[in-house]
Scaffold this motif. Structure first.
Motif: not given
Length: 121
Positions: A104-116
């Protein structure tokens, strides 16, 4: 705190491979689980793969099982996602995230900006 930067995305033909990297900074990297998520245009973000802090347990979404491999090198503060046999439906913005183990997304507190990642047929 953990800061995450993804890299390795690009354009690839169907059937090809890419390896995504998630480079982390912060003292707690080796104590957190890392998940890879993706979001295609017009679709919800979905969990792709995850790995525990030790690397002993992994998870794969049904759509990528057998084609993607997640691994981590805590000495380099980096998690990898090797993607083989890519399909056009794998086209999405891929994010890595750090936090507690789970899908689940709410298990993760830190996120990167993403890569396409774009897979052409």
């Amino acid at each position: 705190q953990v800061q995450l930067v993804e890299s390795g995305g690009g354009l690839v033909l169907a059937g090809g491979s890419l390896r995504l990297s998630c480079a982390a900074s912060g003292r707690t990297f080796s104590s957190v689980a890392i998940g890879w998520f993706r979001q295609a245009p017009g679709k919800d973000r979905e969990s792709v793969a995850a790995i525990t802090f030790s690397g002993n347990s992994t998870y794969y979404g049904d759509s990528v099982k057998g084609r993607f491999t997640i691994s981590r090198d805590n000495a380099k503060n980096t998690v990898y996602l090797l993607m083989n046999s890519l399909k056009p439906e794998d086209t999405a913005l891929y994010y890595c995230a750090a936090g507690a183990w789970g899908t689940r997304e709410d298990r993760y507190h830190y996120w990167g900006q993403g890569t396409q990642v774009t897979v052409s047929s």
